[in-house]
Enzyme design. Structure first.
Site, PDB file in Angstrom:
ATOM      1  N   ASP A   1       0.847  -1.192   0.000  1.00 25.85           N
ATOM      2  CA  ASP A   1       0.000   0.000   0.000  1.00 25.85           C
ATOM      3  C   ASP A   1       0.884   1.243   0.000  1.00 25.85           C
ATOM      4  OD1 ASP A   1      -2.456   1.292   0.050  1.00 25.85           O
ATOM      5  OD2 ASP A   1      -2.766   1.031   2.199  1.00 25.85           O
ATOM      6  N   HIS A   2       0.294   2.400   0.141  1.00 20.05           N
ATOM      7  CA  HIS A   2       0.916   3.725   0.062  1.00 20.05           C
ATOM      8  C   HIS A   2       2.445   3.747   0.170  1.00 20.05           C
ATOM      9  CE1 HIS A   2      -2.872   5.953   0.224  1.00 20.05           C
ATOM     10  NE2 HIS A   2      -3.286   4.991   1.023  1.00 20.05           N
TER      11      HIS A   2
ATOM     12  N   ASN B   1      -9.858  -0.455  -0.053  1.00 17.82           N
ATOM     13  CA  ASN B   1      -8.956  -0.568   1.083  1.00 17.82           C
ATOM     14  C   ASN B   1      -9.723  -0.440   2.399  1.00 17.82           C
ATOM     15  OD1 ASN B   1      -7.092  -0.560  -0.969  1.00 17.82           O
ATOM     16  ND2 ASN B   1      -5.831   1.064  -0.110  1.00 17.82           N
ATOM     17  N   ILE B   2      -9.406  -1.326   3.330  1.00 13.89           N
ATOM     18  CA  ILE B   2     -10.048  -1.307   4.645  1.00 13.89           C
ATOM     19  C   ILE B   2      -8.972  -1.460   5.699  1.00 13.89           C
ATOM     20  CG2 ILE B   2     -11.739  -2.438   6.150  1.00 13.89           C
ATOM     21  CD1 ILE B   2     -13.113  -3.420   3.567  1.00 13.89           C
ATOM     22  N   ASP B   3      -8.881  -0.482   6.576  1.00 11.67           N
ATOM     23  CA  ASP B   3      -7.839  -0.505   7.600  1.00 11.67           C
ATOM     24  C   ASP B   3      -8.393  -0.058   8.947  1.00 11.67           C
ATOM     25  OD1 ASP B   3      -5.391  -0.628   8.897  1.00 11.67           O
ATOM     26  OD2 ASP B   3      -4.628   1.236   8.063  1.00 11.67           O
TER      27      ASP B   3
ATOM     28  N   HIS C   1      -8.756   9.442   4.760  1.00 13.84           N
ATOM     29  CA  HIS C   1      -8.280   8.354   5.616  1.00 13.84           C
ATOM     30  C   HIS C   1      -8.673   8.622   7.067  1.00 13.84           C
ATOM     31  CE1 HIS C   1      -5.028   7.430   2.454  1.00 13.84           C
ATOM     32  NE2 HIS C   1      -5.871   6.427   2.470  1.00 13.84           N
ATOM     33  N   GLY C   2      -8.874   7.569   7.817  1.00 13.94           N
ATOM     34  CA  GLY C   2      -9.228   7.701   9.219  1.00 13.94           C
ATOM     35  C   GLY C   2     -10.691   7.367   9.422  1.00 13.94           C
TER      36      GLY C   2
ATOM     37  N   HIS D   1     -10.028   4.321  -1.727  1.00 14.99           N
ATOM     38  CA  HIS D   1      -9.283   4.579  -0.493  1.00 14.99           C
ATOM     39  C   HIS D   1     -10.146   5.421   0.440  1.00 14.99           C
ATOM     40  CE1 HIS D   1      -4.901   3.673  -1.612  1.00 14.99           C
ATOM     41  NE2 HIS D   1      -5.601   3.339  -2.685  1.00 14.99           N
ATOM     42  N   GLY D   2      -9.815   5.384   1.737  1.00 17.33           N
ATOM     43  CA  GLY D   2     -10.457   6.276   2.691  1.00 17.33           C
ATOM     44  C   GLY D   2     -11.956   6.078   2.770  1.00 17.33           C
TER      45      GLY D   2
ATOM     46  N   SER E   1     -13.763   4.550   5.326  1.00 12.40           N
ATOM     47  CA  SER E   1     -14.376   4.372   6.648  1.00 12.40           C
ATOM     48  C   SER E   1     -15.565   5.308   6.824  1.00 12.40           C
ATOM     49  CB  SER E   1     -13.355   4.646   7.759  1.00 12.40           C
ATOM     50  OG  SER E   1     -12.311   3.706   7.721  1.00 12.40           O
TER      51      SER E   1
ATOM     52  N   GLU F   1      -2.428   8.357   6.764  1.00 10.29           N
ATOM     53  CA  GLU F   1      -2.226   6.921   6.911  1.00 10.29           C
ATOM     54  C   GLU F   1      -0.741   6.636   6.896  1.00 10.29           C
ATOM     55  OE1 GLU F   1      -3.617   2.558   5.244  1.00 10.29           O
ATOM     56  OE2 GLU F   1      -4.211   4.340   4.154  1.00 10.29           O
TER      57      GLU F   1
END
Length: 342
Positions: A95-96, A273-275, A213-214, A251-252, A254, A169
């Site tokens: 990733d990134h 993407n899931i983080d 992100h977040g 991305h991002g 959430s 991130e």
């Protein structure tokens, strides 16, 4: 099943595009989180992607060492070995990777894969992300153009971010909200002119449509997933292709609504993407376990505690299952539930 071959991974993305669904790409930073993802995907009957950031790779190598290329290779090797015990197909992805991390992360990993392919093997990672969102667009595209032939030579896929995802991130941070948070058709056209549409190597595009992100409360992030459809139509018209010529990455995400996710997927997203959500699911389960079993995990008032409760495997299994449940939920949101190739 064994780790996906490059051809199997490419087929996964093509199946998602034609089938109108996307794969969850889960960030991992430990063997526990890897096991949780494999558990969740298996319970969902879904294939998927495990990915690692520069910070995650640092952690895999040992937090006092921060040998990120070594850590990333260790992650990929671990997934390749343990995935053999699961009836699903998974791929591994980096990733990134911002510009300043190229020499310590993406480039040595690419070199390691080139050596492995030269000796008759497969690339270590099926895809890599170059994150040029912090540099001018022309430089972003030029670095992608330099990387793409090397990726093609090892039958791997390049992910490129065109635009800026807000938030932070693993040290890649963008403050505030501005026009860069919304990719334009003109931005993407410049990338297509430089990179082609597959003839020079396959690449997937992380376009931005207000992503951050977040984690945020509902309503705080203004997503425009319809923008992805507008860009697809613009590129198709300009370059004379069929519908939805781009393979897109989300991305991002959430806090996104099911409707926003569904529209993004309908507009060509094949990887999301899931983080943040999986991190919280893991840690929340650990916190709940510790509060519920505090007199067992702690030696309270001169007692000895309960070894069976403070054994890391005891709370680890609880955390892994909680994270697995969030992975399963993601497959339902993205439509990959029950669609494993086996």
């Amino acid at each position: 099943m064994p780790l996906a071959t490059p051809d199997q991974y490419a087929d996964m993305l093509t199946r998602a595009k034609t089938g109108g669904f996307a794969y969850p790409a889960i960030n991992v930073a430990s063997s526990q989180s890897i096991n949780a993802v494999l558990q969740g995907l298996t319970e969902a009957g879904s294939d998927g992607i495990l990915q690692v950031t520069t910070g995650g790779a640092d952690y895999f190598a040992g937090h006092t060492v921060k040998a990120r290329a070594t850590g990333a290779i260790a992650m990929a090797r671990y997934v390749a070995e343990v995935a053999k015990s699961y009836p699903i197909t998974v791929a591994v992805h980096t990733d990134h990777c911002p510009k300043d991390a190229l020499p310590s992360f993406l480039l040595p990993l690419l070199e390691a894969s080139e050596e492995q392919v030269k000796n008759g093997g497969e690339p270590i990672f099926q895809s890599h992300m170059w994150d040029g969102s912090a540099v001018p667009l022309a430089e972003n595209i030029e670095i992608a153009r330099e990387l793409l032939p090397r990726m093609k030579a090892i039958n791997s896929i390049l992910e490129v971010e065109i635009g800026v995802v807000g938030g932070e991130e693993d040290g890649v941070q963008h403050e505030g909200s501005n026009d860069a948070l919304y990719t334009t058709t003109g931005d993407v056209a410049q990338a297509v002119e430089a990179l082609g549409l597959g003839e020079n190597g396959r690449w997937i595009a992380a376009l931005t449509f207000g992503n951050v992100h977040g984690v945020y409360k509902p309503g705080n992030v203004k997503l425009r997933p319809e923008l992805l459809g507008e860009i697809q139509e613009g590129i198709a018209a300009q370059f004379g292709t069929g519908a939805k010529p781009l393979d897109l990455v989300f991305h991002g995400g959430s806090g996104s609504t099911d409707e926003e996710i569904a529209l993004a997927v309908a507009n060509g997203v094949v990887k999301m993407n899931i983080d943040t959500d999986t991190q919280y699911a893991f840690t929340r389960a650990v916190a709940g376990y510790m509060f519920s079993n505090y007199d067992g995990v702690l030696k309270v008032d001169g007692e000895v505690g309960n070894k069976k409760q403070y054994d890391p495997r005891a709370w680890g299994k609880v955390a892994e299952s909680a994270m697995a449940a969030r992975v399963l939920e993601a497959t339902k949101q993205l439509g990959s539930f029950g669609k494993s190739q086996g």
